[in-house]
Scaffold this motif. Structure first.
Motif, PDB file in Angstrom:
ATOM      1  N   GLU A  89       0.835  -1.201   0.000  1.00 27.09           N
ATOM      2  CA  GLU A  89       0.000   0.000   0.000  1.00 27.09           C
ATOM      3  C   GLU A  89       0.870   1.251   0.000  1.00 27.09           C
ATOM      4  O   GLU A  89       1.848   1.327   0.731  1.00 27.09           O
ATOM      5  N   ARG A  90       0.480   2.244  -0.803  1.00 27.10           N
ATOM      6  CA  ARG A  90       1.318   3.425  -1.013  1.00 27.10           C
ATOM      7  C   ARG A  90       1.393   4.353   0.191  1.00 27.10           C
ATOM      8  O   ARG A  90       2.447   4.895   0.493  1.00 27.10           O
ATOM      9  N   ASP A  91       0.292   4.569   0.877  1.00 24.73           N
ATOM     10  CA  ASP A  91       0.242   5.580   1.938  1.00 24.73           C
ATOM     11  C   ASP A  91       0.378   5.009   3.348  1.00 24.73           C
ATOM     12  O   ASP A  91       0.022   5.676   4.321  1.00 24.73           O
ATOM     13  N   VAL A  92       0.905   3.807   3.466  1.00 27.80           N
ATOM     14  CA  VAL A  92       1.035   3.181   4.782  1.00 27.80           C
ATOM     15  C   VAL A  92       1.973   3.983   5.681  1.00 27.80           C
ATOM     16  O   VAL A  92       1.693   4.179   6.866  1.00 27.80           O
ATOM     17  N   PHE A  93       3.076   4.478   5.136  1.00 30.36           N
ATOM     18  CA  PHE A  93       4.024   5.239   5.955  1.00 30.36           C
ATOM     19  C   PHE A  93       3.351   6.469   6.559  1.00 30.36           C
ATOM     20  O   PHE A  93       3.499   6.740   7.743  1.00 30.36           O
ATOM     21  N   ARG A  94       2.605   7.205   5.746  1.00 33.38           N
ATOM     22  CA  ARG A  94       1.911   8.402   6.262  1.00 33.38           C
ATOM     23  C   ARG A  94       0.924   8.032   7.352  1.00 33.38           C
ATOM     24  O   ARG A  94       0.814   8.728   8.359  1.00 33.38           O
ATOM     25  N   LEU A  95       0.203   6.955   7.152  1.00 30.75           N
ATOM     26  CA  LEU A  95      -0.766   6.509   8.145  1.00 30.75           C
ATOM     27  C   LEU A  95      -0.070   6.126   9.452  1.00 30.75           C
ATOM     28  O   LEU A  95      -0.507   6.523  10.544  1.00 30.75           O
ATOM     29  N   LEU A  96       1.022   5.377   9.358  1.00 25.34           N
ATOM     30  CA  LEU A  96       1.750   4.978  10.560  1.00 25.34           C
ATOM     31  C   LEU A  96       2.356   6.179  11.273  1.00 25.34           C
ATOM     32  O   LEU A  96       2.337   6.257  12.505  1.00 25.34           O
ATOM     33  N   LEU A  97       2.897   7.119  10.516  1.00 26.62           N
ATOM     34  CA  LEU A  97       3.466   8.334  11.111  1.00 26.62           C
ATOM     35  C   LEU A  97       2.386   9.159  11.798  1.00 26.62           C
ATOM     36  O   LEU A  97       2.590   9.658  12.913  1.00 26.62           O
ATOM     37  N   LEU A  98       1.234   9.260  11.174  1.00 26.75           N
ATOM     38  CA  LEU A  98       0.106   9.965  11.783  1.00 26.75           C
ATOM     39  C   LEU A  98      -0.340   9.261  13.062  1.00 26.75           C
ATOM     40  O   LEU A  98      -0.613   9.909  14.080  1.00 26.75           O
ATOM     41  N   ALA A  99      -0.389   7.931  13.035  1.00 27.08           N
ATOM     42  CA  ALA A  99      -0.795   7.165  14.218  1.00 27.08           C
ATOM     43  C   ALA A  99       0.188   7.359  15.364  1.00 27.08           C
ATOM     44  O   ALA A  99      -0.220   7.554  16.515  1.00 27.08           O
ATOM     45  N   MET A 100       1.500   7.312  15.070  1.00 27.43           N
ATOM     46  CA  MET A 100       2.492   7.511  16.131  1.00 27.43           C
ATOM     47  C   MET A 100       2.399   8.926  16.700  1.00 27.43           C
ATOM     48  O   MET A 100       2.450   9.114  17.919  1.00 27.43           O
ATOM     49  N   THR A 101       2.237   9.902  15.831  1.00 26.21           N
ATOM     50  CA  THR A 101       2.113  11.289  16.279  1.00 26.21           C
ATOM     51  C   THR A 101       0.881  11.466  17.159  1.00 26.21           C
ATOM     52  O   THR A 101       0.954  12.089  18.222  1.00 26.21           O
ATOM     53  N   ALA A 102      -0.238  10.910  16.731  1.00 26.92           N
ATOM     54  CA  ALA A 102      -1.471  11.017  17.520  1.00 26.92           C
ATOM     55  C   ALA A 102      -1.308  10.349  18.872  1.00 26.92           C
ATOM     56  O   ALA A 102      -1.736  10.889  19.901  1.00 26.92           O
ATOM     57  N   LYS A 103      -0.687   9.180  18.894  1.00 29.45           N
ATOM     58  CA  LYS A 103      -0.488   8.465  20.163  1.00 29.45           C
ATOM     59  C   LYS A 103       0.383   9.280  21.113  1.00 29.45           C
ATOM     60  O   LYS A 103       0.099   9.377  22.307  1.00 29.45           O
ATOM     61  N   LEU A 104       1.434   9.894  20.579  1.00 28.25           N
ATOM     62  CA  LEU A 104       2.302  10.722  21.415  1.00 28.25           C
ATOM     63  C   LEU A 104       1.573  11.968  21.909  1.00 28.25           C
ATOM     64  O   LEU A 104       1.691  12.338  23.086  1.00 28.25           O
ATOM     65  N   SER A 161       3.702   6.245  26.300  1.00 26.22           N
ATOM     66  CA  SER A 161       2.760   6.329  25.185  1.00 26.22           C
ATOM     67  C   SER A 161       3.396   5.796  23.912  1.00 26.22           C
ATOM     68  O   SER A 161       2.781   5.061  23.133  1.00 26.22           O
ATOM     69  N   TRP A 162       4.671   6.149  23.689  1.00 24.63           N
ATOM     70  CA  TRP A 162       5.427   5.673  22.530  1.00 24.63           C
ATOM     71  C   TRP A 162       5.580   4.150  22.568  1.00 24.63           C
ATOM     72  O   TRP A 162       5.382   3.472  21.576  1.00 24.63           O
ATOM     73  N   LEU A 163       5.923   3.624  23.734  1.00 26.07           N
ATOM     74  CA  LEU A 163       6.025   2.172  23.887  1.00 26.07           C
ATOM     75  C   LEU A 163       4.678   1.502  23.647  1.00 26.07           C
ATOM     76  O   LEU A 163       4.610   0.433  23.034  1.00 26.07           O
ATOM     77  N   GLY A 164       3.609   2.148  24.100  1.00 27.78           N
ATOM     78  CA  GLY A 164       2.262   1.626  23.852  1.00 27.78           C
ATOM     79  C   GLY A 164       1.935   1.589  22.373  1.00 27.78           C
ATOM     80  O   GLY A 164       1.284   0.659  21.888  1.00 27.78           O
ATOM     81  N   PHE A 165       2.391   2.614  21.633  1.00 30.50           N
ATOM     82  CA  PHE A 165       2.175   2.614  20.185  1.00 30.50           C
ATOM     83  C   PHE A 165       2.826   1.397  19.550  1.00 30.50           C
ATOM     84  O   PHE A 165       2.231   0.722  18.713  1.00 30.50           O
ATOM     85  N   TRP A 166       4.078   1.108  19.936  1.00 32.80           N
ATOM     86  CA  TRP A 166       4.770  -0.044  19.349  1.00 32.80           C
ATOM     87  C   TRP A 166       4.091  -1.343  19.736  1.00 32.80           C
ATOM     88  O   TRP A 166       4.059  -2.295  18.952  1.00 32.80           O
ATOM     89  N   GLY A 167       3.538  -1.390  20.938  1.00 34.64           N
ATOM     90  CA  GLY A 167       2.771  -2.566  21.326  1.00 34.64           C
ATOM     91  C   GLY A 167       1.519  -2.731  20.476  1.00 34.64           C
ATOM     92  O   GLY A 167       1.156  -3.838  20.084  1.00 34.64           O
ATOM     93  N   LEU A 168       0.852  -1.617  20.160  1.00 32.71           N
ATOM     94  CA  LEU A 168      -0.318  -1.673  19.285  1.00 32.71           C
ATOM     95  C   LEU A 168       0.063  -2.076  17.868  1.00 32.71           C
ATOM     96  O   LEU A 168      -0.652  -2.825  17.210  1.00 32.71           O
ATOM     97  N   LEU A 169       1.174  -1.546  17.400  1.00 32.85           N
ATOM     98  CA  LEU A 169       1.600  -1.851  16.029  1.00 32.85           C
ATOM     99  C   LEU A 169       1.949  -3.314  15.894  1.00 32.85           C
ATOM    100  O   LEU A 169       1.631  -3.962  14.938  1.00 32.85           O
TER     101      LEU A 169
END
Length: 180
Positions: free
Chosen positions: A77-92, A172-180
């Motif tokens: 998928e082309r926009d996966v990086f943007r989605l993941l970056l947005l998710a990490m930013t939101a989680k933080l 919160s960052w560690l929680g993001f990686w756990g979710l990912l």
């Protein structure tokens, strides 16, 4: 006679340069300038507990972004990086309302207060301890459960310095990686 805007002459040269700067670059420059200004004001008027988080946040983004790029590269998928970056930013960024809820709305009646206090003590001990000679620290409780969270908090604080808001960001960052 003055030069026409965008034409030859000093005024025209400045206009031409401004036209060549893409808006994402200008936006990035404005955001960086604003962030540095906020950091300088915070470091002059608040404690490390507050301004330390302004150091920790970009460090976590800098560590996480290349990892996300590598994960996204394996996805078709082309926009996966943007989605993941947005998710990490939101989680933080959601760490800040969580902090405000625990320490403003509830007046500090949260487990995070005890983790912060005990983790700060452990971090101070680790800074002074001879790690090669072995670490002997009495948590006053079992390692399983609460003791483990205190140990992780102490290790985080030994690296970042004891910042309550910074701790919220790291967990919160560690929680993001756990979710990912």
């Amino acid at each position: 006679m003055a030069a026409a805007p965008g034409g030859p002459g000093p005024a025209g040269a400045a206009t031409a340069v401004l036209r060549r700067v893409p808006w994402p670059s200008a936006l990035a420059a404005a955001l960086v300038t604003g962030y540095v200004t906020l950091f300088v004001l915070a470091s002059a008027h608040t404690s490390y507990d507050t301004w330390g988080a302004l150091l920790i946040l970009p460090a976590l983004m800098a560590i996480g972004t290349p990892l996300l790029a590598r994960i996204a590269a394996a996805n078709p998928e082309r926009d996966v990086f943007r989605l993941l970056l947005l998710a990490m930013t939101a989680k933080l960024l959601c760490a800040f309302p969580r902090y405000l809820m625990a320490f403003v709305l509830y007046g500090g009646a949260a487990d995070a207060k005890m983790y912060h206090q005990k983790g700060s003590e452990l971090a101070a001990y680790l800074d002074q301890a001879d790690l090669l000679g072995g670490v002997h620290y009495d948590l006053g409780m079992k390692v399983a459960g609460t003791g483990f969270v205190i140990i992780v908090t102490g290790i985080v604080y030994a690296i970042t310095g004891p910042s309550l808001i910074g701790g919220f960001l790291v967990f919160s960052w560690l929680g993001f990686w756990g979710l990912l």
